[in-house]
Design an enzyme around this catalytic site. Structure first.
Site, PDB file in Angstrom:
ATOM      1  N   GLU A  61       0.804  -1.228   0.000  1.00  0.00           N
ATOM      2  CA  GLU A  61       0.000   0.000   0.000  1.00  0.00           C
ATOM      3  C   GLU A  61       0.842   1.286   0.000  1.00  0.00           C
ATOM      4  O   GLU A  61       0.644   2.173   0.829  1.00  0.00           O
ATOM      5  CB  GLU A  61      -0.953  -0.019   1.195  1.00  0.00           C
ATOM      6  CG  GLU A  61      -1.904  -1.209   1.173  1.00  0.00           C
ATOM      7  CD  GLU A  61      -2.760  -1.333   2.417  1.00  0.00           C
ATOM      8  OE1 GLU A  61      -2.709  -0.430   3.285  1.00  0.00           O
ATOM      9  OE2 GLU A  61      -3.501  -2.326   2.526  1.00  0.00           O
ATOM     10  N   GLU A 105      -6.595 -10.858  -0.411  1.00  0.00           N
ATOM     11  CA  GLU A 105      -7.495 -10.260   0.582  1.00  0.00           C
ATOM     12  C   GLU A 105      -8.932 -10.136   0.070  1.00  0.00           C
ATOM     13  O   GLU A 105      -9.615  -9.145   0.317  1.00  0.00           O
ATOM     14  CB  GLU A 105      -6.956  -8.901   1.029  1.00  0.00           C
ATOM     15  CG  GLU A 105      -5.503  -8.955   1.478  1.00  0.00           C
ATOM     16  CD  GLU A 105      -4.964  -7.655   2.040  1.00  0.00           C
ATOM     17  OE1 GLU A 105      -5.750  -6.856   2.579  1.00  0.00           O
ATOM     18  OE2 GLU A 105      -3.736  -7.439   1.952  1.00  0.00           O
TER      19      GLU A 105
END
Length: 379
Positions: free
Chosen positions: A165, A270
């Site tokens: 991220e 995820e």
């Protein structure tokens, strides 16, 4: 008729009267396929394990994992905040159990995550006087951490999320502590350090909301720069934290293609589908976001209505149809949790809600979409 002829006739009659198994009966005797079996020649199917599961507190959930998944990732126990809460004091007890479970069950083990702006202990950026460290010290700490963790599991953990991220929704780099002290070079360094620690491991960049065009373009731009510099990067993880109406499947597909066109492996990471209303327009997975509980934002506290359950199953199947369409590009698809009850979606971005985002319900029973996924995978 003589005696011998009578015996022969009797034997023939007995054989002819013996019940034959019909094809229907034979099918009933066949063991139903599990997810990992149906998808075996398509891509790996994985799930995240939490600390309680790894510690053996939920054996029934681990049985779901054994039967249905061939790849695992640790939800939290391998993040630096958990591994080394205090400088120089590593605690690998849970991480070791996680890796041992994967090895015992012949699973591909994915490491998550080495460098992330969130869930990094505060000491990582401070000296003994609580002052911010300089560039050289942070490089040294990064290298030491990556080498310590990756070397410990060399040959055991096959794939790693090296950087997590680092790109914002507008495609620019996040101004994290790593960025503030090292600039964009921190990404390059992290991959190089990981490669030095285990040259055979496959190294991934992982991020959420990759279907947003600006973010997709930013990640592609960043990866191309790394490739031009000869940085060892092997794949990109597309976090699949999605909702019932976002993102558009077409945009998700564009991202699969864009990342594959870089010559990289693509993993859907995820993956979960929230059925709950969102308190804001952002479609991401920024863990620092949180909102006050309101009853109207928790519409299904007891049970999911049949109409919503049907819509969820359709949405989930649409995604798996897309994954199968691009099975030549996708290396693995990983669910972010084993069952609805242990999903982070129940408490993010509003605590105390009840969500239903995964393939198995709170009783560890497969939802009907699981059979649908198996059916389309067999075609």
């Amino acid at each position: 008729m003589n005696y011998l002829s009578s015996l022969i006739l009797l034997a023939v009659l007995l054989v002819s009267c013996k019940p034959n198994k019909s094809s229907d009966t034979a099918q009933l005797d066949e063991k139903p396929l599990k997810l990992k079996e149906a998808l075996a020649d398509k891509f790996l199917i994985g799930t995240a394990l939490n600390i309680r599961q790894i510690s053996g507190y939920n054996p029934e959930e681990l049985e779901v994992v054994r039967q249905n998944f061939n790849s695992i990732v640790a939800e939290n126990c391998m993040k630096s905040e958990r591994l080394v809460p205090n400088q120089g004091e590593y605690d690998f007890s849970i991480a070791d159990k996680f890796v041992a479970f994967g090895e015992e069950n012949n699973m591909v083990i994915h490491g998550h995550t080495l460098i992330w702006h969130s869930q990094t202990p505060k000491w990582f950026f401070k000296d003994s006087l609580d002052q911010e460290i300089n560039r050289d010290e942070l490089i040294s700490r990064m290298k030491n951490h990556i080498n310590t963790v990756v070397s410990r599991y060399k040959g055991k953990i096959k794939t790693w999320d090296v950087v997590n991220e680092a790109v914002l929704d507008d495609g620019t780099l996040r101004k994290s502590k790593f960025y503030d002290l090292l600039g964009e070079d921190f990404i390059k360094m992290a991959f190089e350090f990981a490669h030095e620690a285990d040259p055979d491991a496959e190294l991934y960049y992982n991020d959420y909301s990759t279907s947003l065009p600006e973010k997709r373009e930013g990640i592609v731009r960043m990866v191309k720069q790394l490739q031009e510099q000869g940085v060892p990067i092997h794949g990109v993880g597309m976090q699949g934290h999605v909702g019932m109406d976002y993102p558009e499947l077409e945009e998700f597909e564009k991202t699969i293609t864009a990342f594959s066109d870089l010559g990289l492996k693509v993993s859907v990471t995820e993956f979960d589908i929230t059925v709950l209303p969102s308190p804001w327009d952002n479609q991401g997975a920024e863990v620092s976001a949180n909102f006050e509980y309101k009853e109207k934002m928790n519409p299904y506290p007891n049970k999911l209505p049949d109409s919503v359950s049907t819509a969820f199953n359709k949405r989930c199947l649409d995604f798996f149809k897309l994954f199968l369409k691009h099975e030549d590009k996708i290396d693995k698809v990983t669910l972010w949790g084993v069952n609805d009850g242990n999903s982070w979606r129940n408490n993010w971005p509003i605590g105390g809600r009840k969500d239903y985002p995964l393939l198995f319900d709170r009783d560890n029973k497969p939802k009907s979409v699981v059979d649908s996924i198996i059916a389309i995978a067999k075609k």
